[in-house]
Write a protein that holds these residues in place. Structure first.
Motif, PDB file in Angstrom:
ATOM      1  N   THR A   9       4.024  -5.059   1.355  1.00 36.46           N
ATOM      2  CA  THR A   9       4.387  -5.234   2.751  1.00 36.46           C
ATOM      3  C   THR A   9       3.144  -5.483   3.589  1.00 36.46           C
ATOM      4  N   SER A  10       3.301  -6.368   4.565  1.00 34.93           N
ATOM      5  CA  SER A  10       2.210  -6.603   5.507  1.00 34.93           C
ATOM      6  C   SER A  10       2.450  -5.840   6.808  1.00 34.93           C
ATOM      7  N   GLN A  11       3.600  -5.206   6.905  1.00 31.75           N
ATOM      8  CA  GLN A  11       3.896  -4.371   8.069  1.00 31.75           C
ATOM      9  C   GLN A  11       3.563  -2.932   7.704  1.00 31.75           C
ATOM     10  N   SER A  16       8.029   1.108   9.079  1.00 31.57           N
ATOM     11  CA  SER A  16       8.205   0.161   7.974  1.00 31.57           C
ATOM     12  C   SER A  16       8.013   0.844   6.626  1.00 31.57           C
ATOM     13  N   ILE A  20      10.916   1.554   3.601  1.00 29.87           N
ATOM     14  CA  ILE A  20      10.734   1.175   2.197  1.00 29.87           C
ATOM     15  C   ILE A  20      10.895   2.396   1.289  1.00 29.87           C
TER      16      ILE A  20
END
Length: 58
Positions: A9-11, A16, A20
């Protein structure tokens, strides 16, 4: 036999990451670890790689 799942993930914020973690653990995966990729110009991580494990079903 142990199998792995990697989620990228880039968030990289608390909501976030929490989403997940809650999603994959509800599906029977166990958290193995979280690895952060840092940006050079920032103190905040640019990406996170979250690894999960579970036993392979026969």
């Amino acid at each position: 036999m142990l199998i792995y799942k990697v989620v990228e993930t880039s968030q990289v914020d608390d909501l976030s990451l929490e989403k997940i973690l809650n999603t994959w653990t509800a599906l029977g995966w166990h958290l193995e670890g979280i690895h952060f990729a840092m940006r050079e110009a920032s103190r905040r991580p640019g990406m996170a790689f979250i690894t999960f494990t579970r036993e392979k079903e026969e």
